[in-house]
Design a protein around this motif. Structure first.
Motif, PDB file in Angstrom:
ATOM      1  N   ALA A 191      -2.789  -3.968   0.200  1.00 40.93           N
ATOM      2  CA  ALA A 191      -4.101  -4.249   0.802  1.00 40.93           C
ATOM      3  C   ALA A 191      -3.952  -5.131   2.022  1.00 40.93           C
ATOM      4  N   PRO A 192      -4.656  -4.788   3.106  1.00 42.05           N
ATOM      5  CA  PRO A 192      -4.637  -5.660   4.287  1.00 42.05           C
ATOM      6  C   PRO A 192      -5.446  -6.915   4.036  1.00 42.05           C
ATOM      7  N   THR A 193      -5.006  -8.010   4.606  1.00 43.01           N
ATOM      8  CA  THR A 193      -5.720  -9.272   4.452  1.00 43.01           C
ATOM      9  C   THR A 193      -6.902  -9.297   5.393  1.00 43.01           C
ATOM     10  N   SER A 216      -9.917  -4.927   0.788  1.00 39.61           N
ATOM     11  CA  SER A 216      -9.201  -6.082   1.322  1.00 39.61           C
ATOM     12  C   SER A 216      -8.359  -6.686   0.210  1.00 39.61           C
ATOM     13  N   ALA A 217      -7.648  -7.744   0.533  1.00 36.69           N
ATOM     14  CA  ALA A 217      -6.842  -8.400  -0.496  1.00 36.69           C
ATOM     15  C   ALA A 217      -7.735  -8.953  -1.605  1.00 36.69           C
ATOM     16  N   THR A 218      -8.892  -9.494  -1.236  1.00 37.35           N
ATOM     17  CA  THR A 218      -9.804 -10.059  -2.234  1.00 37.35           C
ATOM     18  C   THR A 218     -10.391  -8.983  -3.134  1.00 37.35           C
ATOM     19  N   SER A 219     -10.905  -7.896  -2.522  1.00 39.02           N
ATOM     20  CA  SER A 219     -11.504  -6.834  -3.341  1.00 39.02           C
ATOM     21  C   SER A 219     -10.441  -6.123  -4.171  1.00 39.02           C
ATOM     22  N   ALA A 220      -9.232  -5.969  -3.630  1.00 36.47           N
ATOM     23  CA  ALA A 220      -8.149  -5.341  -4.400  1.00 36.47           C
ATOM     24  C   ALA A 220      -7.774  -6.200  -5.610  1.00 36.47           C
TER      25      ALA A 220
END
Length: 614
Positions: free
Chosen positions: A48-50, A81-85
């Motif tokens: 995932a991209p940050t 995103s990194a958070t949603s992933a």
């Protein structure tokens, strides 16, 4: 990737429902589908991209079909995103373990296929909320979760109690959802688009009306309080204990009650500019987390104790958002979603097995039950240690970050932030106290109350071991992939440790001195056991007036409006009956006389006409 993650559980739900009559095959499909989704979520998190700084959900990276409708732009985007992933991984992990556990727990249930399908659809709805970059998709996921909760809680619909619990959950959350639907509608109408990034940009600009923005966010917060079972909407989550234990684990751990935290985290830039909404949220969560923790301390049923605990811990999740500042608010709130999902899933699945060995979830029936199997006892202990917030374990780590986020620069945030911080510190003590009580009940007991060693299926043992290890070491497992939750000062670490130790001492003293038993068996325990009477109050204030009004409307429709219709019908029928009676009673001579008279009258009239025309 985001659309593939969402499509997998939807496909799993469709296949499981299609195979519902073949329960074992439906269970296999559900377990395999959830396992594939888990693998895909791991891949997504790794690649995932940050997101840009300050935009953890990376709305700008969204992809979707897009369509205009009635002058409103509907991007219908999902973003990864990194958070949603990270949140996707949490949901997928808990779902996979719950599906596997359900295959054993409901092995004899003739509707197990429908249950597995409902779990898969429930998970898909939560994933849509997490991945959505569009407020319309957020609402769709939100509403589907509400419908699935009704199906899961009321799964054992042949009994009245689960049916009533399902109805209660559906009605209470639907009433609160009116606020969310109205609030989102205002935000979309003002921005002219449902794309979350564009909505935030519009409502944070100088052109936005602050009063309208505050009203919209207050409405959204009302919807969140309902779904998150915060005061005054908490009662439905207690009734939800009538559903199967796997459903409770899923609803309490990684979906439904955590969805509100995700939505408010996604809309945090707007929440920061809506003081009334934050005040409402702060007052509700401050009162809820303390009251629910007190109730857990005297709850006679251990499964309902976990429900009270969830209500309290969701308040802890929402606390950083209620006292939002410029610090790592989002990371602290979302991090506690992870910690709570792991240890609460572990506790619910463990008590589900313990209840199978004792036939009840009442504390009096589960005394010493953990000693019948070491895995169950260790799992129960690990979950409670994490719930209590012991430092360095997963639950302690996430709770410390929550307190740090709320306490950072608290002096500049107003009285609501101080109220939330004080409630958090009190809740830390109470949580450790009722966790200690729950551990002592299951771990201790006289020898005659402890039965022979129970046989635990290998799959159940594996699930409990995985969750137990993650509950202790989960903060280290993901390392840098955890949301940025800031730094915990050494002084705060020591303070939290002292509060936890104080709570443990209180819990042990209450149990050892017999005060706990007197509280549970007394008025306090009976009041908590019926949900503090909130259900009865709801029936008195809401249900009875509505049903009385419905009866009045039905009476007016039946006895007043329909009377005119029936009167006309009665009149026609009466004339018809009179004519038929007269016809039956008439004699041939009378008939001939009438016929002759008629012909004579016709002849006279004809003659007069002819004379007149000549």
């Amino acid at each position: 990737m985001a659309w593939a993650i969402l499509a997998l559980p939807c496909l799993t739900a469709a296949l499981a429902l299609g195979l519902a009559r073949r329960g074992s095959l439906a269970a296999l499909v559900a377990v395999l589908g959830s396992a594939v989704t888990l693998v895909l979520s791991v891949v997504a998190l790794a690649g995932a991209p940050t997101g840009a700084r300050g935009a953890p959900f990376a709305e700008a990276l969204g992809t979707g079909p897009g369509a205009p409708l009635g002058g409103i732009d509907l991007p219908l985007h999902l973003s990864l995103s990194a958070t949603s992933a990270f949140l996707v991984l949490v949901v997928a992990l808990v779902t996979a373990l719950v599906q596997t556990y359900s295959a054993w727990y409901l092995a004899a249930d003739d509707r197990r296929g429908v249950f597995h399908a409902s779990i898969a659809l429930f998970a898909a709805a939560m994933l849509m909320v997490v991945l959505s970059a569009d407020l319309v998709l957020t609402v769709v996921g939100w509403e589907v979760m509400g419908w699935c909760s009704y199906l899961l809680i009321g799964h054992w619909s042949r009994r009245e109690a689960p049916r009533r619990a399902g109805h209660t959950a559906f009605i209470v959350t639907r009433i609160a959802d009116i606020g969310l639907l109205l609030g989102v509608s205002v935000l979309i109408a003002g921005a002219g688009t449902s794309g979350r990034a564009e909505v935030i940009e519009h409502w944070t600009s100088a052109a936005a009306d602050p009063a309208t923005r505050s009203v919209a966010l207050v409405l959204v917060v009302i919807g969140v309080l309902g779904k998150s079972a915060q005061l005054p909407f908490h009662d439905w989550l207690l009734d939800a204990m009538e559903g199967p234990t796997p459903a409770s684990a899923l609803i309490h751990a990684a979906t439904m009650v955590a969805a509100g935290t995700v939505v408010l985290a996604q809309l945090l830039p707007l929440l920061l500019r809506a003081e009334p909404a934050r005040a409402l949220l702060g007052i509700s969560v401050a009162a809820t987390m303390v009251l629910a923790a007190i109730c857990a301390l005297v709850e006679p049923d251990l499964k309902r104790l976990l429900a009270w605990s969830t209500i309290s811990q969701v308040g802890v999740m929402l606390a950083p958002l209620a006292a939002a500042g410029t610090g790592p608010t989002t990371g602290a709130a979302l991090g506690h979603i992870y910690g709570h999902a792991i240890f609460k899933a572990l506790l619910f699945l463990t008590i589900g097995w313990l209840a199978m060995t004792r036939g009840s979830t009442a504390a009096s029936a589960l005394v010493g039950s953990g000693r019948s199997h070491p895995v169950a006892l260790v799992a129960w202990g690990a979950g409670l240690v994490s719930l209590a917030g012991v430092p360095l374990v997963l639950g302690g780590l996430t709770k410390e970050h929550v307190i740090a986020a709320v306490g950072e620069d608290v002096g500049a945030r107003g009285p609501v932030a101080h109220l939330v911080l004080g409630s958090l510190l009190v809740t830390a003590v109470l949580t450790a106290a009722y966790a200690t009580r729950a551990l002592l009940v299951v771990a201790l007991g006289s020898d005659e109350r402890v039965r022979a060693r129970a046989v635990m299926p290998a799959a159940v043992s594996a699930i409990l071991v995985v969750l137990a290890v993650t509950s202790i070491l989960g903060g280290l497992a993901l390392g840098g992939r955890l949301p940025d939750a800031g730094h915990v000062p050494l002084g705060l670490f020591v303070l939290v440790l002292a509060l936890v130790l104080l709570g443990v001492a209180v819990g042990y003293a209450l149990h050892h001195l017999g005060v706990q038993r007197r509280l549970v068996d007394g008025r306090a325990g009976r009041a908590v056991g019926v949900g503090l009477g909130v259900g009865a109050l709801q029936r008195l204030v809401v249900v009875r007036p509505v049903t009385s009004l419905a009866r009045l409307v039905a009476f007016l429709d039946r006895e007043v409006i329909d009377t005119y219709v029936r009167a006309a019908a009665w009149g026609v029928l009466g004339l018809s009956d009179a004519g038929a009676t007269a016809h039956r009673r008439s004699r041939p001579a009378s008939g001939l006389a009438l016929l002759g008279g008629g012909l004579l009258a016709v002849a006279v009239v004809t003659a007069l006409v002819l004379v007149g025309s000549s």
